[in-house]
Enzyme design. Structure first.
Site, mmCIF file in Angstrom:
data_model
loop_
_atom_site.group_PDB
_atom_site.id
_atom_site.type_symbol
_atom_site.label_atom_id
_atom_site.label_comp_id
_atom_site.label_asym_id
_atom_site.label_seq_id
_atom_site.Cartn_x
_atom_site.Cartn_y
_atom_site.Cartn_z
ATOM 1 N N SER A 113 0.812 -1.224 0.000
ATOM 2 C CA SER A 113 0.000 0.000 0.000
ATOM 3 C C SER A 113 0.845 1.274 0.000
ATOM 4 C CB SER A 113 -0.972 0.024 1.187
ATOM 5 O OG SER A 113 -0.268 0.151 2.404
ATOM 6 N N LYS A 150 1.322 4.623 7.200
ATOM 7 C CA LYS A 150 0.612 5.483 6.256
ATOM 8 C C LYS A 150 1.019 6.942 6.470
ATOM 9 C CE LYS A 150 -2.278 2.460 4.325
ATOM 10 N NZ LYS A 150 -1.550 1.267 4.735
#
Length: 196
Positions: A113, A150
Site C-alpha cells: 500500500s 501510512k
C-alpha cells in the site's frame, strides 16, 4: 544462534530447562537455536550470566552499543508490535544522531500500500511518539489490533490515512472514531531501509 545450542549442550541443559531459567517458552529457545529469532537484550544478559560468556559473543559482535541497537519488532501489518521475544525478527543499528532523539524501534513492511516509496520487506525506523504533524508518515494502530504505515493527514481532530499506492483508497476516521476505535499514533517513521 547455534552457539546457544552448543553452550546449552555443554551445560547438559534441555531447551525446556533453559527456557524456564530465562522465563520464556521452550519454542523461543528453539527459535534462537535455529537462528530464526534473537533473544531480547534482557534475556541476552541472562544467557550471558548462565553461560559465562559476553553478550557480544552471544550475538557474534565484537562490540555492541545498546543505545544504537534497536529491535525489529515484527511486520507492520501483523498487529500490535510488542517486545515479546518471539516477535523480534532481528536488530538494526541506528546512527548516534537518531539515537539521541528518542526511543526507537524497527518494523518490517508487509504489503504494497506504500509502494513505490516503501516496498514489501523494507525496514522502517520508527521514533516512539503519540503525536504526528499532518503530512508525516507514521505507524498507526487501529482498533488495538491493526498496525499500519501510512501518511497521516489531520483535519481538526479527524485523521485520514493515505497510502502512497494509488491502487488503495485513503481511510478516513472521524473525530468520534479516533476516540472510540481508537486510532493511536505509535510513532513517526524517521528512516527507510530498503532490502535487496
Amino acid at each position: 544462534m547455534s552457539l546457544i545450542r552448543d553452550l546449552r549442550l555443554n551445560k547438559n541443559m534441555t531447551q525446556s530447562e533453559l527456557a524456564e531459567i530465562c522465563g520464556v517458552h521452550q519454542t523461543a529457545v528453539s527459535q534462537w537455536e535455529k537462528g530464526r529469532t534473537l533473544p531480547d537484550m534482557q534475556t541476552l544478559g541472562k544467557l550471558s550470566d548462565i553461560f559465562g560468556v559476553s553478550v557480544d559473543t552471544l550475538i557474534g559482535k565484537k562490540a555492541l552499543d545498546r543505545r544504537n541497537t534497536i529491535p525489529i519488532l515484527g511486520e507492520v501489518k501483523a498487529g500490535l508490535p510488542t517486545e515479546a521475544v518471539e516477535n523480534i525478527l532481528g536488530y538494526e543499528e541506528i546512527s548516534d544522531e537518531i539515537a539521541a532523539n528518542g526511543d526507537h524501534f524497527a518494523l518490517r513492511v508487509k504489503g504494497d500500500s506504500m509502494s513505490p516509496r516503501i516496498l514489501p520487506g523494507d525496514i522502517v525506523i520508527v521514533r516512539r511518539q503519540d503525536y504526528i504533524e499532518s503530512g508525516e508518515v507514521a505507524v498507526v494502530l487501529v482498533n488495538n489490533m491493526d498496525a499500519t504505515v501510512k501518511k497521516v493527514i489531520k483535519k481538526g481532530t479527524s485523521i485520514t490515512l493515505v497510502p502512497f499506492n494509488s491502487s488503495y483508497d485513503p481511510i478516513v476516521f472521524t473525530a468520534e472514531e479516533v476516540v472510540s476505535l481508537p486510532v493511536i499514533i505509535l510513532g513517526k517513521v524517521v528512516e527507510l531501509r530498503g532490502k535487496f
